[in-house]
Write a protein that holds these residues in place. Structure first.
Motif, PDB file in Angstrom:
ATOM      1  N   PHE A  55       0.805  -1.221   0.000  1.00 37.71           N
ATOM      2  CA  PHE A  55       0.000   0.000   0.000  1.00 37.71           C
ATOM      3  C   PHE A  55       0.841   1.275   0.000  1.00 37.71           C
ATOM      4  N   LYS A  56       2.064   1.191  -0.478  1.00 30.47           N
ATOM      5  CA  LYS A  56       2.846   2.421  -0.676  1.00 30.47           C
ATOM      6  C   LYS A  56       3.448   2.429  -2.071  1.00 30.47           C
ATOM      7  N   THR A  57       2.701   1.893  -2.995  1.00 27.27           N
ATOM      8  CA  THR A  57       3.182   1.788  -4.369  1.00 27.27           C
ATOM      9  C   THR A  57       2.481   2.800  -5.270  1.00 27.27           C
ATOM     10  N   GLY A  58       3.224   3.316  -6.218  1.00 29.42           N
ATOM     11  CA  GLY A  58       2.675   4.114  -7.309  1.00 29.42           C
ATOM     12  C   GLY A  58       1.621   5.126  -6.941  1.00 29.42           C
ATOM     13  N   LEU A 214      15.773  13.733  -2.174  1.00 28.93           N
ATOM     14  CA  LEU A 214      14.311  13.785  -2.070  1.00 28.93           C
ATOM     15  C   LEU A 214      13.656  13.436  -3.408  1.00 28.93           C
ATOM     16  N   LEU A 215      14.216  13.959  -4.494  1.00 22.66           N
ATOM     17  CA  LEU A 215      13.670  13.662  -5.819  1.00 22.66           C
ATOM     18  C   LEU A 215      13.822  12.180  -6.161  1.00 22.66           C
ATOM     19  N   VAL A 216      14.980  11.620  -5.838  1.00 17.87           N
ATOM     20  CA  VAL A 216      15.213  10.195  -6.114  1.00 17.87           C
ATOM     21  C   VAL A 216      14.290   9.333  -5.264  1.00 17.87           C
ATOM     22  N   LEU A 217      14.117   9.693  -3.994  1.00 10.08           N
ATOM     23  CA  LEU A 217      13.245   8.932  -3.105  1.00 10.08           C
ATOM     24  C   LEU A 217      11.797   8.979  -3.589  1.00 10.08           C
ATOM     25  N   ASP A 218      11.375  10.140  -4.098  1.00  5.74           N
ATOM     26  CA  ASP A 218      10.038  10.244  -4.692  1.00  5.74           C
ATOM     27  C   ASP A 218       9.880   9.265  -5.851  1.00  5.74           C
ATOM     28  N   MET A 219      10.897   9.193  -6.691  1.00 10.26           N
ATOM     29  CA  MET A 219      10.836   8.303  -7.850  1.00 10.26           C
ATOM     30  C   MET A 219      10.779   6.838  -7.427  1.00 10.26           C
ATOM     31  N   VAL A 220      11.454   6.511  -6.335  1.00  9.16           N
ATOM     32  CA  VAL A 220      11.393   5.136  -5.829  1.00  9.16           C
ATOM     33  C   VAL A 220       9.966   4.794  -5.421  1.00  9.16           C
ATOM     34  N   TYR A 221       9.323   5.691  -4.688  1.00  9.55           N
ATOM     35  CA  TYR A 221       7.951   5.428  -4.252  1.00  9.55           C
ATOM     36  C   TYR A 221       6.979   5.373  -5.430  1.00  9.55           C
ATOM     37  N   LEU A 222       7.170   6.237  -6.403  1.00  9.44           N
ATOM     38  CA  LEU A 222       6.262   6.265  -7.548  1.00  9.44           C
ATOM     39  C   LEU A 222       6.443   5.052  -8.453  1.00  9.44           C
ATOM     40  N   ASN A 223       7.594   4.388  -8.340  1.00  7.05           N
ATOM     41  CA  ASN A 223       7.871   3.176  -9.130  1.00  7.05           C
ATOM     42  C   ASN A 223       8.288   2.041  -8.199  1.00  7.05           C
ATOM     43  N   PHE A 224       7.572   1.918  -7.102  1.00  9.29           N
ATOM     44  CA  PHE A 224       7.976   1.051  -5.999  1.00  9.29           C
ATOM     45  C   PHE A 224       8.155  -0.403  -6.428  1.00  9.29           C
ATOM     46  N   ASP A 225       7.150  -0.981  -7.054  1.00  6.14           N
ATOM     47  CA  ASP A 225       7.209  -2.396  -7.433  1.00  6.14           C
ATOM     48  C   ASP A 225       8.336  -2.659  -8.423  1.00  6.14           C
ATOM     49  N   SER A 226       8.467  -1.779  -9.411  1.00  4.78           N
ATOM     50  CA  SER A 226       9.502  -1.954 -10.423  1.00  4.78           C
ATOM     51  C   SER A 226      10.893  -1.852  -9.814  1.00  4.78           C
ATOM     52  N   VAL A 227      11.107  -0.840  -8.980  1.00  4.82           N
ATOM     53  CA  VAL A 227      12.432  -0.624  -8.384  1.00  4.82           C
ATOM     54  C   VAL A 227      12.805  -1.786  -7.472  1.00  4.82           C
ATOM     55  N   TYR A 228      11.889  -2.196  -6.601  1.00  5.25           N
ATOM     56  CA  TYR A 228      12.210  -3.265  -5.668  1.00  5.25           C
ATOM     57  C   TYR A 228      12.314  -4.625  -6.356  1.00  5.25           C
ATOM     58  N   ALA A 232      15.707  -6.737  -5.902  1.00  3.06           N
ATOM     59  CA  ALA A 232      15.680  -8.150  -5.511  1.00  3.06           C
ATOM     60  C   ALA A 232      16.404  -9.020  -6.531  1.00  3.06           C
ATOM     61  N   GLN A 233      16.197  -8.697  -7.794  1.00  5.43           N
ATOM     62  CA  GLN A 233      16.849  -9.473  -8.856  1.00  5.43           C
ATOM     63  C   GLN A 233      18.366  -9.321  -8.800  1.00  5.43           C
ATOM     64  N   HIS A 234      18.838  -8.091  -8.618  1.00  7.05           N
ATOM     65  CA  HIS A 234      20.281  -7.858  -8.568  1.00  7.05           C
ATOM     66  C   HIS A 234      20.901  -8.478  -7.319  1.00  7.05           C
ATOM     67  N   ALA A 308      23.593   1.737  -9.651  1.00  3.61           N
ATOM     68  CA  ALA A 308      23.580   1.771 -11.111  1.00  3.61           C
ATOM     69  C   ALA A 308      22.185   1.483 -11.648  1.00  3.61           C
ATOM     70  N   MET A 309      21.500   0.528 -11.017  1.00  2.00           N
ATOM     71  CA  MET A 309      20.141   0.188 -11.441  1.00  2.00           C
ATOM     72  C   MET A 309      19.186   1.355 -11.217  1.00  2.00           C
ATOM     73  N   LEU A 310      19.239   1.947 -10.013  1.00  2.00           N
ATOM     74  CA  LEU A 310      18.330   3.047  -9.700  1.00  2.00           C
ATOM     75  C   LEU A 310      18.649   4.277 -10.540  1.00  2.00           C
ATOM     76  N   LEU A 311      19.922   4.521 -10.793  1.00  2.00           N
ATOM     77  CA  LEU A 311      20.317   5.651 -11.637  1.00  2.00           C
ATOM     78  C   LEU A 311      19.708   5.513 -13.028  1.00  2.00           C
TER      79      LEU A 311
END
Length: 337
Positions: A55-58, A214-228, A232-234, A308-311
């Motif tokens: 419940f904290k995704t996208g 802050l901007l990067v953290l926002d992007m993580v939350y907005l793309n939560f499932d994809s980023v995590y 996990a894969q890496h 590198a992945m998040l960048l």
């Protein structure tokens, strides 16, 4: 620039004041504070809840962010509100499902759960607003989301709740979470790492790193499932390589526990800070990784691979937003390039 008396009394800084000589912590206390935060993170990882992070995704995170922006609340408030909402919803739904399955009131369990589920969906906006209200109080900011402000906001959405209903919703969240709401958010970990980095590296532009983080953290939350999913894969690939087993046929390592991974705020903070450092100054990125390796025992390989992945994700998102006309030249692209 002169500061007015009103600002001195009532104003809160827009960002933390890092590395203050007069009121800042000594090296020993700063190291202790970092270790305390790391230990708290380890305890949280040891007791993850299944479903944590759903419940904290996208769109859900974006909704909370926009609500906090509308109410002009602090950055800490919005991240804490998302975490409270996620923890509450996971536990709330679990409790209601158990009640329906064990109650004699519902003869047809499937229909009974469908009715309860529909009510949960209708109350979703109310629960988000209550979590924002709680978070604003916990952050000790001079701007809090009081009941009257939230009521006016909900009314604009066509949702008419009495003040008593908002107070009861807040109490329901507190009771469901056993009043354990004073929790550190990912931003707490990010700011602690930046404080240590600024203390150890005098030439580091901590203020710029903070804004970019802050901007990067926002992007993580907005793309939560994809980023995590990618993290996990890496990490799985890294674990398999450490065991000396081919990636495709490996059976030596158990799959990465997603609930545990999503509960690891320190790892998230390291990756976010390192990514922000690459965007601002590539040399600083390795200093961030070294700080985390020395003080937190986080492997440099994990930092570098996940950074590198998040960048790549950040740059891809910025390009897509730029091409779609969703960002101006003063937005994310200006920060990145």
């Amino acid at each position: 620039m002169a500061v007015s008396n009103d600002s001195k009394i009532f104003g809160s800084p827009k960002e933390p004041l890092f590395n203050q000589k007069a009121s800042g912590l000594s090296s020993e206390l700063l190291e202790d504070a970092l270790h305390v935060l790391a230990e708290s993170n380890e305890k949280s990882k040891l007791r993850p809840t299944d479903g944590r992070g759903i419940f904290k995704t996208g769109a859900l995170a974006e909704y909370v962010f926009l609500l906090c922006e509308h109410l002009e609340l602090s950055n800490e408030t919005r991240y804490l509100a998302v975490e409270l909402f996620d923890r509450f919803m996971v536990k709330h739904i679990s409790q209601l499902y158990e009640h329906v399955m064990n109650s004699d009131k519902y003869v047809n369990k499937e229909d009974g759960w469908a009715t309860v589920e529909s009510r949960i969906q209708r109350q979703m906006t109310l629960r988000m607003a209550s979590c924002v209200q709680l978070a604003s109080k916990l952050c000790s900011h001079y701007k809090i989301a009081c009941v009257s402000r939230l009521r006016r906001f909900l009314r604009c959405l066509g949702l008419r709740y009495a003040e008593d209903a908002l107070s009861k919703s807040e109490l329901r969240i507190l009771e469901t979470l056993d009043f354990s709401v004073a929790i550190p958010s990912p931003l707490t970990y990010v700011e602690m790492i930046l404080e240590v980095l600024g203390h150890n590296t005098k030439t580091c532009s901590v203020k710029l790193l903070h804004g970019t983080s802050l901007l990067v953290l926002d992007m993580v939350y907005l793309n939560f499932d994809s980023v995590y999913g990618q993290i996990a894969q890496h990490m799985m690939g890294l674990m398999q390589r450490c065991h000396g087993t081919p990636l495709v046929t490996s059976t030596a390592c158990a799959p990465v526990n997603m609930s545990t991974l999503r509960s690891d705020f320190m790892l998230l903070a390291v990756i976010v800070t390192s990514t922000a450092a690459v965007l601002v100054d590539a040399e600083t990125s390795m200093k961030v990784s070294c700080v985390c390796h020395v003080y937190l025992w986080i492997r440099l390989a994990v930092c570098c691979i996940c950074t590198a992945m998040l960048l790549d994700t950040v740059v891809t998102m910025a390009h897509e937003a730029w091409n779609n006309g969703n960002l101006s030249g003063q937005g994310y692209m200006a920060m990145i390039f």
